[in-house]
Design a protein around this motif. Structure first.
Motif, PDB file in Angstrom:
ATOM      1  N   ASP A 178      44.038  30.712  30.418  1.00 41.98           N
ATOM      2  CA  ASP A 178      43.693  31.516  31.491  1.00 41.98           C
ATOM      3  C   ASP A 178      42.156  32.104  31.384  1.00 41.98           C
ATOM      4  O   ASP A 178      41.351  32.263  32.312  1.00 41.98           O
ATOM      5  CB  ASP A 178      44.485  32.457  31.960  1.00 41.98           C
ATOM      6  CG  ASP A 178      45.994  32.184  32.576  1.00 41.98           C
ATOM      7  OD1 ASP A 178      46.055  30.830  32.882  1.00 41.98           O
ATOM      8  OD2 ASP A 178      46.806  32.795  32.708  1.00 41.98           O
ATOM      9  N   ALA A 179      42.109  32.886  30.098  1.00 43.56           N
ATOM     10  CA  ALA A 179      40.966  33.316  29.880  1.00 43.56           C
ATOM     11  C   ALA A 179      39.564  32.226  29.834  1.00 43.56           C
ATOM     12  O   ALA A 179      38.508  32.683  30.421  1.00 43.56           O
ATOM     13  CB  ALA A 179      40.835  34.083  28.389  1.00 43.56           C
ATOM     14  N   VAL A 180      39.848  31.280  29.218  1.00 45.20           N
ATOM     15  CA  VAL A 180      38.772  30.180  29.211  1.00 45.20           C
ATOM     16  C   VAL A 180      38.457  29.691  30.720  1.00 45.20           C
ATOM     17  O   VAL A 180      37.288  29.625  31.177  1.00 45.20           O
ATOM     18  CB  VAL A 180      39.172  29.141  28.414  1.00 45.20           C
ATOM     19  CG1 VAL A 180      38.192  27.878  28.677  1.00 45.20           C
ATOM     20  CG2 VAL A 180      39.181  29.260  26.962  1.00 45.20           C
ATOM     21  N   ALA A 181      39.497  29.571  31.265  1.00 41.73           N
ATOM     22  CA  ALA A 181      39.376  29.089  32.853  1.00 41.73           C
ATOM     23  C   ALA A 181      38.462  30.368  33.635  1.00 41.73           C
ATOM     24  O   ALA A 181      37.847  29.871  34.446  1.00 41.73           O
ATOM     25  CB  ALA A 181      40.729  28.746  33.700  1.00 41.73           C
ATOM     26  N   ALA A 182      38.835  31.398  33.457  1.00 43.62           N
ATOM     27  CA  ALA A 182      38.287  32.480  34.110  1.00 43.62           C
ATOM     28  C   ALA A 182      36.492  32.545  33.942  1.00 43.62           C
ATOM     29  O   ALA A 182      35.738  32.713  34.693  1.00 43.62           O
ATOM     30  CB  ALA A 182      38.845  33.868  33.861  1.00 43.62           C
ATOM     31  N   PHE A 183      36.347  32.435  32.562  1.00 44.06           N
ATOM     32  CA  PHE A 183      35.044  32.423  32.259  1.00 44.06           C
ATOM     33  C   PHE A 183      34.199  31.042  32.714  1.00 44.06           C
ATOM     34  O   PHE A 183      33.019  31.263  33.367  1.00 44.06           O
ATOM     35  CB  PHE A 183      34.616  31.996  30.376  1.00 44.06           C
ATOM     36  CG  PHE A 183      33.300  31.981  30.174  1.00 44.06           C
ATOM     37  CD1 PHE A 183      32.193  33.158  30.361  1.00 44.06           C
ATOM     38  CD2 PHE A 183      32.773  30.859  29.805  1.00 44.06           C
ATOM     39  CE1 PHE A 183      31.152  33.017  29.787  1.00 44.06           C
ATOM     40  CE2 PHE A 183      31.771  30.561  29.474  1.00 44.06           C
ATOM     41  CZ  PHE A 183      30.608  31.544  29.536  1.00 44.06           C
ATOM     42  N   LYS A 184      34.855  30.108  32.820  1.00 40.75           N
ATOM     43  CA  LYS A 184      34.093  28.772  33.439  1.00 40.75           C
ATOM     44  C   LYS A 184      34.066  28.902  34.749  1.00 40.75           C
ATOM     45  O   LYS A 184      32.919  28.700  35.353  1.00 40.75           O
ATOM     46  CB  LYS A 184      35.052  27.439  33.325  1.00 40.75           C
ATOM     47  CG  LYS A 184      34.974  27.327  31.454  1.00 40.75           C
ATOM     48  CD  LYS A 184      35.893  26.107  31.208  1.00 40.75           C
ATOM     49  CE  LYS A 184      35.606  25.452  29.748  1.00 40.75           C
ATOM     50  NZ  LYS A 184      36.275  24.469  29.704  1.00 40.75           N
ATOM     51  N   THR A 200      34.989  47.294  45.014  1.00 42.30           N
ATOM     52  CA  THR A 200      35.785  46.418  44.162  1.00 42.30           C
ATOM     53  C   THR A 200      36.375  45.310  45.200  1.00 42.30           C
ATOM     54  O   THR A 200      36.355  45.501  46.470  1.00 42.30           O
ATOM     55  CB  THR A 200      37.140  47.044  43.558  1.00 42.30           C
ATOM     56  OG1 THR A 200      37.786  47.569  44.814  1.00 42.30           O
ATOM     57  CG2 THR A 200      36.625  48.178  42.761  1.00 42.30           C
ATOM     58  N   ARG A 201      36.363  44.124  44.921  1.00 37.96           N
ATOM     59  CA  ARG A 201      37.111  42.801  45.609  1.00 37.96           C
ATOM     60  C   ARG A 201      38.062  42.264  44.850  1.00 37.96           C
ATOM     61  O   ARG A 201      37.642  41.820  43.683  1.00 37.96           O
ATOM     62  CB  ARG A 201      35.930  42.100  45.649  1.00 37.96           C
ATOM     63  CG  ARG A 201      36.256  40.822  46.645  1.00 37.96           C
ATOM     64  CD  ARG A 201      35.129  40.086  47.369  1.00 37.96           C
ATOM     65  NE  ARG A 201      34.119  39.470  46.496  1.00 37.96           N
ATOM     66  CZ  ARG A 201      34.242  38.360  45.928  1.00 37.96           C
ATOM     67  NH1 ARG A 201      35.015  37.581  46.581  1.00 37.96           N
ATOM     68  NH2 ARG A 201      33.263  38.011  45.369  1.00 37.96           N
ATOM     69  N   ASP A 202      39.308  41.998  45.207  1.00 34.39           N
ATOM     70  CA  ASP A 202      40.447  41.101  44.540  1.00 34.39           C
ATOM     71  C   ASP A 202      40.130  39.667  45.042  1.00 34.39           C
ATOM     72  O   ASP A 202      39.869  39.273  46.052  1.00 34.39           O
ATOM     73  CB  ASP A 202      41.779  41.756  44.985  1.00 34.39           C
ATOM     74  CG  ASP A 202      42.008  42.940  44.248  1.00 34.39           C
ATOM     75  OD1 ASP A 202      41.211  43.403  43.308  1.00 34.39           O
ATOM     76  OD2 ASP A 202      42.870  43.852  44.921  1.00 34.39           O
ATOM     77  N   LEU A 203      40.488  38.847  43.962  1.00 32.45           N
ATOM     78  CA  LEU A 203      40.189  37.635  44.167  1.00 32.45           C
ATOM     79  C   LEU A 203      41.236  36.863  43.248  1.00 32.45           C
ATOM     80  O   LEU A 203      41.933  37.458  42.524  1.00 32.45           O
ATOM     81  CB  LEU A 203      38.677  37.020  43.964  1.00 32.45           C
ATOM     82  CG  LEU A 203      38.035  37.187  42.445  1.00 32.45           C
ATOM     83  CD1 LEU A 203      37.193  36.018  42.171  1.00 32.45           C
ATOM     84  CD2 LEU A 203      37.361  38.556  42.612  1.00 32.45           C
ATOM     85  N   THR A 204      41.267  35.331  43.414  1.00 34.54           N
ATOM     86  CA  THR A 204      41.949  34.600  42.546  1.00 34.54           C
ATOM     87  C   THR A 204      41.156  33.679  42.026  1.00 34.54           C
ATOM     88  O   THR A 204      40.164  32.861  42.671  1.00 34.54           O
ATOM     89  CB  THR A 204      43.208  34.015  43.102  1.00 34.54           C
ATOM     90  OG1 THR A 204      42.907  33.202  44.421  1.00 34.54           O
ATOM     91  CG2 THR A 204      44.062  35.117  43.761  1.00 34.54           C
ATOM     92  N   ILE A 205      41.511  33.259  40.622  1.00 35.95           N
ATOM     93  CA  ILE A 205      40.738  31.934  39.815  1.00 35.95           C
ATOM     94  C   ILE A 205      41.760  31.045  39.966  1.00 35.95           C
ATOM     95  O   ILE A 205      42.561  31.186  38.895  1.00 35.95           O
ATOM     96  CB  ILE A 205      40.239  32.449  38.757  1.00 35.95           C
ATOM     97  CG1 ILE A 205      39.289  33.755  38.897  1.00 35.95           C
ATOM     98  CG2 ILE A 205      39.394  31.516  37.978  1.00 35.95           C
ATOM     99  CD1 ILE A 205      38.889  34.462  37.746  1.00 35.95           C
ATOM    100  N   GLY A 206      42.094  30.181  40.774  1.00 39.15           N
ATOM    101  CA  GLY A 206      43.177  28.973  40.629  1.00 39.15           C
ATOM    102  C   GLY A 206      44.404  30.101  41.036  1.00 39.15           C
ATOM    103  O   GLY A 206      44.538  30.619  42.361  1.00 39.15           O
ATOM    104  N   SER A 207      45.355  30.565  40.171  1.00 37.40           N
ATOM    105  CA  SER A 207      46.280  31.381  40.589  1.00 37.40           C
ATOM    106  C   SER A 207      46.253  32.650  39.719  1.00 37.40           C
ATOM    107  O   SER A 207      47.274  33.349  39.711  1.00 37.40           O
ATOM    108  CB  SER A 207      47.942  30.491  40.164  1.00 37.40           C
ATOM    109  OG  SER A 207      47.743  30.180  38.721  1.00 37.40           O
ATOM    110  N   ILE A 208      45.164  32.865  39.162  1.00 39.18           N
ATOM    111  CA  ILE A 208      44.939  33.767  38.276  1.00 39.18           C
ATOM    112  C   ILE A 208      44.507  35.003  38.908  1.00 39.18           C
ATOM    113  O   ILE A 208      43.225  34.877  39.633  1.00 39.18           O
ATOM    114  CB  ILE A 208      44.251  33.629  36.981  1.00 39.18           C
ATOM    115  CG1 ILE A 208      44.502  32.249  36.469  1.00 39.18           C
ATOM    116  CG2 ILE A 208      44.035  34.849  36.021  1.00 39.18           C
ATOM    117  CD1 ILE A 208      43.508  31.775  35.417  1.00 39.18           C
ATOM    118  N   PRO A 209      45.090  36.175  39.196  1.00 39.32           N
ATOM    119  CA  PRO A 209      44.548  37.417  39.855  1.00 39.32           C
ATOM    120  C   PRO A 209      43.169  37.970  39.100  1.00 39.32           C
ATOM    121  O   PRO A 209      43.235  37.945  37.778  1.00 39.32           O
ATOM    122  CB  PRO A 209      45.573  38.196  40.026  1.00 39.32           C
ATOM    123  CG  PRO A 209      46.804  37.541  39.661  1.00 39.32           C
ATOM    124  CD  PRO A 209      46.598  36.456  38.779  1.00 39.32           C
ATOM    125  N   ALA A 210      42.304  38.446  39.775  1.00 41.53           N
ATOM    126  CA  ALA A 210      41.097  38.745  39.262  1.00 41.53           C
ATOM    127  C   ALA A 210      40.576  40.159  40.003  1.00 41.53           C
ATOM    128  O   ALA A 210      41.011  40.007  41.436  1.00 41.53           O
ATOM    129  CB  ALA A 210      40.323  37.930  38.818  1.00 41.53           C
TER     130      ALA A 210
END
Length: 354
Positions: free
Chosen positions: A166-172, A91-101
């Motif tokens: 956030d969901a759309v941004a994460a997919f893109k 597992t690897r934690d990252l951020t998508i802009g300011s969105i944790p993932a």
């Protein structure tokens, strides 16, 4: 950080619960009570025993209208169904802009694999990466895909359409950075359970109408799709089966910013005037779930629009079964089906793109 007394107690209750599930079926039936039959369906013993255990443990409702309290209840109660992490898994934690993932990669999975962008359930108010660690690990391992779990913003602090954005941004992000994530950009699916299933469906709708890139597949587990639309299942299973109508009403007061939002297809995708061209979907419902009928309505609407859909009603299960994988066997059986559908769909898509 030391565990609270409440967390310790719930963890102990979780150990006791898993012990119960190892007892002979005859003993489990005595503990759970007589079979429950509604609408021509019989509740699975595994589900009935869980509901009985929650009742005996005095588990509070998930939704009270106080988001801080509700998130604390979810965090503390996770010990009741927690088990050993599914693996082996990197597992690897990252951020998508300011969105944790969090990115899940099963051991031995080669680069260029399919990827599932996953949105957790929780009524848009509770839930996070940690609360849905088990279903993400399960899908990664048994569907043989990478999974990107997205910690989108929650209501009521961030009302509609922030979760959608956030969901759309994460997919893109996943599509644009697929190689860095170890994935094939042409084989990226979206998925989620309950509210997360709603977000997955909305991402597919939004990206398709924008002209793409769009997901290769939709994995929709007991999604909410029709907003406040009354349904028979909401009346039949209004209380006593984990998710209640009171919970649903509570969410409908916290997620939308205005009453007009409830008419937006990004809030209720079943209201979209055109569903044609969307990606193929696997849509699962639970027989004893107040959201059952709106999930099946959405599957019918997709079919009418020419979208390939596999609809699977697990008529003996309750809402939330994706989170109960460490107890009994019936919940895992349902999720094995979901993982198999996802794996088959994405491997076929992967071969088409070669």
């Amino acid at each position: 950080m030391p565990l609270s007394p409440k967390s310790v107690m719930l963890t102990a209750q979780g150990v006791a619960l898993r012990t119960l599930y190892r007892l002979p079926a005859r003993i489990r039936r005595l503990l759970a009570g007589p079979p429950i039959r509604v609408d021509g369906q019989e509740l699975a013993l595994d589900a009935q025993l869980l509901l009985r255990a929650q009742q005996l443990a005095g588990m509070p409702s998930l939704f009270s209208g106080d988001a801080v309290r509700d998130r604390r209840v979810l965090e503390e109660s996770s010990g009741l169904v927690a088990g050993q992490p599914i693996g082996p898994m990197h597992t690897r934690d990252l951020t998508i802009g300011s969105i944790p993932a969090r990115l899940y990669t099963p051991a031995g999975l080669p680069a260029g694999s399919p990827l599932l962008v996953y949105f957790h359930g929780g009524g848009f108010v509770i839930g996070n990466i940690e609360s849905h660690d088990t279903p993400c690990r399960f899908l990664a391992k048994y569907a043989k895909v990478r999974v990107l779990s997205v910690d989108y913003r929650l209501a009521p602090e961030h009302r509609f359409p922030h979760a959608v954005e956030d969901a759309v941004a994460a997919f893109k992000y996943a599509h644009a950075n697929a190689r860095e994530l170890g994935a094939d950009p042409s084989v990226i699916a979206v998925g989620g359970d309950s509210a997360g299933g709603n977000l997955a469906a909305v991402v597919a709708l939004v990206t398709t109408r924008e002209g793409g890139p769009k997901p290769a597949f939709q994995l929709l587990l007991y999604p909410t799709t029709a907003g406040d639309r009354p349904t028979r299942s909401k009346d039949l299973f209004a209380k006593g089966f984990f998710l209640t109508k009171t919970d649903i009403d509570c969410v409908s007061r916290q997620y939308p910013a205005t009453e007009q939002d409830k008419l937006d297809p990004r809030y209720a995708p079943a209201l979209a005037p055109d569903l044609s061209g969307l990606p193929p979907a696997y849509l699962a419902t639970a027989g004893f779930d107040p959201l059952r009928d709106e999930g099946e309505l959405y599957a019918a609407l997709l079919r009418e629009a020419g979208v390939p859909v596999v609809l699977s009603r697990h008529d003996d299960l309750i809402h939330g079964y994706a989170n109960f994988l460490t107890i009994g066997t019936r919940f895992r059986e349902a999720m094995y089906e979901a993982a198999g559908s996802l794996r088959t769909a994405l491997e076929m898509r992967s071969k088409e793109s070669v």
